[in-house]
Scaffold this motif. Structure first.
Motif, PDB file in Angstrom:
ATOM      1  N   ILE A   4      12.938   6.376 -49.313  1.00 41.98           N
ATOM      2  CA  ILE A   4      12.574   5.242 -50.679  1.00 41.98           C
ATOM      3  C   ILE A   4      11.361   4.726 -51.304  1.00 41.98           C
ATOM      4  O   ILE A   4      10.603   4.743 -50.632  1.00 41.98           O
ATOM      5  N   ARG A   5      11.091   5.603 -53.275  1.00 42.79           N
ATOM      6  CA  ARG A   5       9.790   5.000 -53.542  1.00 42.79           C
ATOM      7  C   ARG A   5       9.879   3.509 -54.368  1.00 42.79           C
ATOM      8  O   ARG A   5       9.295   3.237 -54.798  1.00 42.79           O
ATOM      9  N   GLN A   6      10.849   3.654 -54.752  1.00 48.85           N
ATOM     10  CA  GLN A   6      11.317   2.247 -55.610  1.00 48.85           C
ATOM     11  C   GLN A   6      12.787   1.414 -55.344  1.00 48.85           C
ATOM     12  O   GLN A   6      13.688   2.147 -55.083  1.00 48.85           O
ATOM     13  N   LEU A   7      12.237  -0.364 -54.990  1.00 41.88           N
ATOM     14  CA  LEU A   7      13.845  -0.750 -54.627  1.00 41.88           C
ATOM     15  C   LEU A   7      13.995  -2.197 -56.492  1.00 41.88           C
ATOM     16  O   LEU A   7      12.277  -2.648 -56.425  1.00 41.88           O
ATOM     17  N   ALA A  27       4.891  -7.598 -50.658  1.00 42.64           N
ATOM     18  CA  ALA A  27       3.711  -6.268 -50.998  1.00 42.64           C
ATOM     19  C   ALA A  27       2.617  -6.347 -49.680  1.00 42.64           C
ATOM     20  O   ALA A  27       2.142  -4.911 -49.423  1.00 42.64           O
ATOM     21  N   GLU A  28       3.058  -7.144 -48.166  1.00 40.90           N
ATOM     22  CA  GLU A  28       2.335  -6.912 -46.857  1.00 40.90           C
ATOM     23  C   GLU A  28       2.601  -6.419 -46.220  1.00 40.90           C
ATOM     24  O   GLU A  28       2.438  -5.562 -45.215  1.00 40.90           O
ATOM     25  N   THR A  29       3.776  -5.300 -46.832  1.00 37.82           N
ATOM     26  CA  THR A  29       4.484  -5.008 -45.836  1.00 37.82           C
ATOM     27  C   THR A  29       4.412  -3.474 -45.719  1.00 37.82           C
ATOM     28  O   THR A  29       4.204  -2.720 -46.643  1.00 37.82           O
ATOM     29  N   ASP A  30       4.845  -3.424 -44.644  1.00 38.39           N
ATOM     30  CA  ASP A  30       4.345  -1.433 -44.614  1.00 38.39           C
ATOM     31  C   ASP A  30       4.831  -0.609 -45.152  1.00 38.39           C
ATOM     32  O   ASP A  30       5.950  -0.633 -45.256  1.00 38.39           O
ATOM     33  N   GLY A  31       3.911   0.320 -46.301  1.00 37.64           N
ATOM     34  CA  GLY A  31       4.587   1.476 -47.127  1.00 37.64           C
ATOM     35  C   GLY A  31       4.853   0.609 -49.119  1.00 37.64           C
ATOM     36  O   GLY A  31       6.209   1.578 -49.148  1.00 37.64           O
ATOM     37  N   VAL A  63      12.196  -5.500 -45.507  1.00 38.32           N
ATOM     38  CA  VAL A  63      12.144  -5.985 -46.513  1.00 38.32           C
ATOM     39  C   VAL A  63      13.187  -7.319 -47.069  1.00 38.32           C
ATOM     40  O   VAL A  63      12.817  -7.656 -47.030  1.00 38.32           O
ATOM     41  N   THR A  64      14.088  -6.013 -46.413  1.00 41.14           N
ATOM     42  CA  THR A  64      15.042  -7.274 -46.196  1.00 41.14           C
ATOM     43  C   THR A  64      14.893  -8.281 -45.283  1.00 41.14           C
ATOM     44  O   THR A  64      15.800  -9.852 -45.826  1.00 41.14           O
ATOM     45  N   GLY A  65      14.908  -8.187 -44.135  1.00 45.23           N
ATOM     46  CA  GLY A  65      14.418  -8.998 -43.078  1.00 45.23           C
ATOM     47  C   GLY A  65      13.125  -9.753 -43.236  1.00 45.23           C
ATOM     48  O   GLY A  65      13.403 -10.869 -43.057  1.00 45.23           O
ATOM     49  N   VAL A  66      12.143  -9.342 -44.480  1.00 45.30           N
ATOM     50  CA  VAL A  66      11.177  -9.995 -45.353  1.00 45.30           C
ATOM     51  C   VAL A  66      11.763 -11.579 -45.614  1.00 45.30           C
ATOM     52  O   VAL A  66      11.767 -12.821 -45.776  1.00 45.30           O
ATOM     53  N   ILE A  67      12.530 -10.650 -46.702  1.00 42.51           N
ATOM     54  CA  ILE A  67      12.658 -11.986 -47.625  1.00 42.51           C
ATOM     55  C   ILE A  67      14.016 -13.354 -46.893  1.00 42.51           C
ATOM     56  O   ILE A  67      14.502 -13.830 -47.335  1.00 42.51           O
ATOM     57  N   GLU A  68      14.905 -12.411 -46.037  1.00 38.29           N
ATOM     58  CA  GLU A  68      15.914 -13.525 -45.110  1.00 38.29           C
ATOM     59  C   GLU A  68      15.142 -14.262 -44.855  1.00 38.29           C
ATOM     60  O   GLU A  68      15.409 -15.039 -43.786  1.00 38.29           O
ATOM     61  N   ASP A  69      13.901 -13.552 -43.484  1.00 38.09           N
ATOM     62  CA  ASP A  69      13.313 -14.774 -42.675  1.00 38.09           C
ATOM     63  C   ASP A  69      12.622 -15.601 -44.066  1.00 38.09           C
ATOM     64  O   ASP A  69      12.246 -16.835 -43.207  1.00 38.09           O
ATOM     65  N   THR A  70      12.990 -15.914 -45.202  1.00 38.75           N
ATOM     66  CA  THR A  70      11.935 -17.443 -46.070  1.00 38.75           C
ATOM     67  C   THR A  70      12.730 -17.631 -46.257  1.00 38.75           C
ATOM     68  O   THR A  70      13.040 -18.997 -46.994  1.00 38.75           O
ATOM     69  N   GLY A  71      14.352 -17.585 -45.963  1.00 43.11           N
ATOM     70  CA  GLY A  71      15.761 -18.714 -46.423  1.00 43.11           C
ATOM     71  C   GLY A  71      16.330 -17.865 -47.416  1.00 43.11           C
ATOM     72  O   GLY A  71      16.949 -18.332 -47.862  1.00 43.11           O
TER      73      GLY A  71
END
Length: 95
Positions: A4-7, A27-31, A63-71
């Motif tokens: 995946i290059r772009q979402l 942005a701090e997520t690997d990849g 990425v979705t995990g990071v988003i969901e962790d913020t609420g």
């Protein structure tokens, strides 16, 4: 499986945390090489943000995990680009 290059994600989030802090965490997520966040709509309880994420090897689940962790929640995946490079969208007669 293709890289995946772009979402482009449609995200619903409460007023806090800010879209800036969520974009920084993504942005701090690997990849991930870069993130663009645009406010689409705001009401009394939630904000609708469009996140465009680019990188060499984006892990959707991370990425979705990071988003969901913020609420926040991913409302929809509006665009995805996979493979060795990002292919630009082309106009067609129905556009």
């Amino acid at each position: 499986m293709a890289t995946i290059r772009q979402l482009v994600l449609d995200v619903l989030k409460p007023h806090e945390p800010t879209m800036l802090s969520i974009a920084q965490e993504i942005a701090e997520t690997d990849g991930v090489d870069g993130v663009n966040a645009i406010l689409i709509e705001m009401d009394e309880e939630v904000r609708n943000i469009k996140f465009t994420i680019e990188g060499e090897d984006i892990d959707y689940d991370t990425v979705t995990g990071v988003i969901e962790d913020t609420g926040a929640t991913v409302h929809s995946v509006d665009q995805v680009a996979c493979g060795d490079r990002i292919v630009d969208e082309m106009s067609t007669p129905q556009d």
